[in-house]
Design a protein around this motif. Sequence first.
Motif, short mmCIF file in Angstrom:
data_model
loop_
_atom_site.label_atom_id
_atom_site.label_comp_id
_atom_site.label_asym_id
_atom_site.label_seq_id
_atom_site.Cartn_x
_atom_site.Cartn_y
_atom_site.Cartn_z
N PHE A 104 0.84 -1.21 0.00
CA PHE A 104 0.00 0.00 0.00
C PHE A 104 0.88 1.26 0.00
O PHE A 104 0.58 2.23 -0.69
N HIS A 105 1.97 1.21 0.79
CA HIS A 105 2.89 2.36 0.85
C HIS A 105 3.55 2.57 -0.52
O HIS A 105 3.63 3.70 -1.01
N ARG A 106 3.97 1.48 -1.14
CA ARG A 106 4.60 1.58 -2.47
C ARG A 106 3.61 2.16 -3.49
O ARG A 106 3.97 2.99 -4.31
N ALA A 108 1.17 4.15 -2.75
CA ALA A 108 0.95 5.56 -2.41
C ALA A 108 2.01 6.46 -3.06
O ALA A 108 1.80 7.65 -3.26
N HIS A 109 3.17 5.87 -3.40
CA HIS A 109 4.22 6.63 -4.10
C HIS A 109 4.01 6.60 -5.61
O HIS A 109 4.51 7.46 -6.31
N LYS A 110 3.32 5.57 -6.10
CA LYS A 110 3.15 5.38 -7.56
C LYS A 110 1.86 6.00 -8.09
O LYS A 110 1.84 6.52 -9.20
N LEU A 117 -2.09 12.55 -0.86
CA LEU A 117 -2.26 12.42 0.59
C LEU A 117 -0.92 12.10 1.27
O LEU A 117 -0.54 12.70 2.26
N HIS A 118 -0.18 11.16 0.67
CA HIS A 118 1.02 10.65 1.33
C HIS A 118 2.17 11.67 1.35
O HIS A 118 3.03 11.63 2.23
N ARG A 119 2.17 12.62 0.38
CA ARG A 119 3.27 13.59 0.33
C ARG A 119 3.31 14.46 1.58
O ARG A 119 4.34 15.07 1.88
N HIS A 121 3.29 13.41 4.63
CA HIS A 121 4.28 12.78 5.52
C HIS A 121 5.71 13.09 5.05
O HIS A 121 6.61 13.29 5.87
N HIS A 122 5.89 13.18 3.74
CA HIS A 122 7.23 13.43 3.19
C HIS A 122 7.59 14.90 3.15
O HIS A 122 8.72 15.24 2.82
N SER A 123 6.63 15.78 3.43
CA SER A 123 6.87 17.22 3.28
C SER A 123 7.81 17.79 4.34
O SER A 123 8.35 18.87 4.16
N VAL A 201 16.45 7.33 4.70
CA VAL A 201 16.72 7.34 3.25
C VAL A 201 15.40 7.57 2.50
O VAL A 201 15.35 8.28 1.49
N HIS A 202 14.31 7.02 3.04
CA HIS A 202 12.97 7.17 2.46
C HIS A 202 12.50 8.64 2.51
O HIS A 202 11.59 9.03 1.78
N HIS A 203 13.10 9.45 3.39
CA HIS A 203 12.71 10.86 3.52
C HIS A 203 13.65 11.80 2.78
O HIS A 203 13.53 13.02 2.91
ZN ZN Z 1 6.49 7.17 1.83
#
Ligand code: ZN
Length: 276
Positions: A104-106, A108-110, A117-119, A121-123, A201-203
């Motif tokens: 699901f996480h993968r 959310a990136h694709k 929505l997921h960006r 968390h990465h912001s 690394v994911h961030h």
């Molecule tokens: Zn992510």
Amino acid sequence: MEKLQALLNIDSNYIIIGLLVILYTMEQILNRPFSFSKRPQHLLNNILFQIAFFIANYFFATFQVFCIQWLNNNHIGLLHLVQLPFWAKLIIGVALFDMTSYWFHRSAHKIPLLWRLHRVHHSDTTMDSSTFFRGHPLEILVFGNASIIAVALFGMDMLTFGLYLFIFIPFAFLEHTNLLFPAWVDKTLGLIFVTPNFHKVHHEQDQHYTDSNFADIFIFWDRLFGTFKRKPVKEIKYGLSEFDDAKKQSFLYLMKCPFINITRVSSEELHQKKKE
Ligand SMILES: [Zn+2]
Ligand SMILES: [Zn+2]
């Protein structure tokens, strides 16, 4: 089993508050890889996200428990077809929740709609334990449903779901914590588990790294499905370049941002930008 049930009955909000107090204090006292300028403001901003999540979860959790119990009562899912010892069923169940969350996480990136929505968390352009809270409350519709789908496919029970959450919360906190972790942690525990250095690394802003290390608990999903990447923590630039502006870090902007068209900056564009 009763002891485990008693442990899992502890209110997760107490665990969250306790871990935040301990880790936030440690980050203030000990050596840290990332230096902050406005740490209290950053904490308050991220706590607002946790309050919004708490409200969303209050409603969603009822639906989630209802669905899991209905699936269990109807013996739906692969684990109902095999006889396994109690502990084996628990460990395999936790790993299967984690694997479903990985996919699901993968996704959310694709998938652009999910990335909106997921960006959030990465912001975060800074990083400490409170970054765990940074996420849009509507994202519960993605990751909350991941747990229901996992039960529909594999048939885990409520006890396993409780254990999964009990393990997930401290992992998620530690993965974002702004503390220096020695290299041996990655070399030993990092063969099986997601370490703080791996999740950081994911961030990284560069999409080449953002689209890696998707797992929450077991890093072997990334190793197995070819998305495991490394980068030294001190070289990581956190966040997303399209959210670098201080105005785009506010709670209100980030709550609105899933409904705003923002083009994602690719690795090539980011490297071009750096050259200019
Ligand atoms: Zn992510
Ligand atoms: Zn994260």
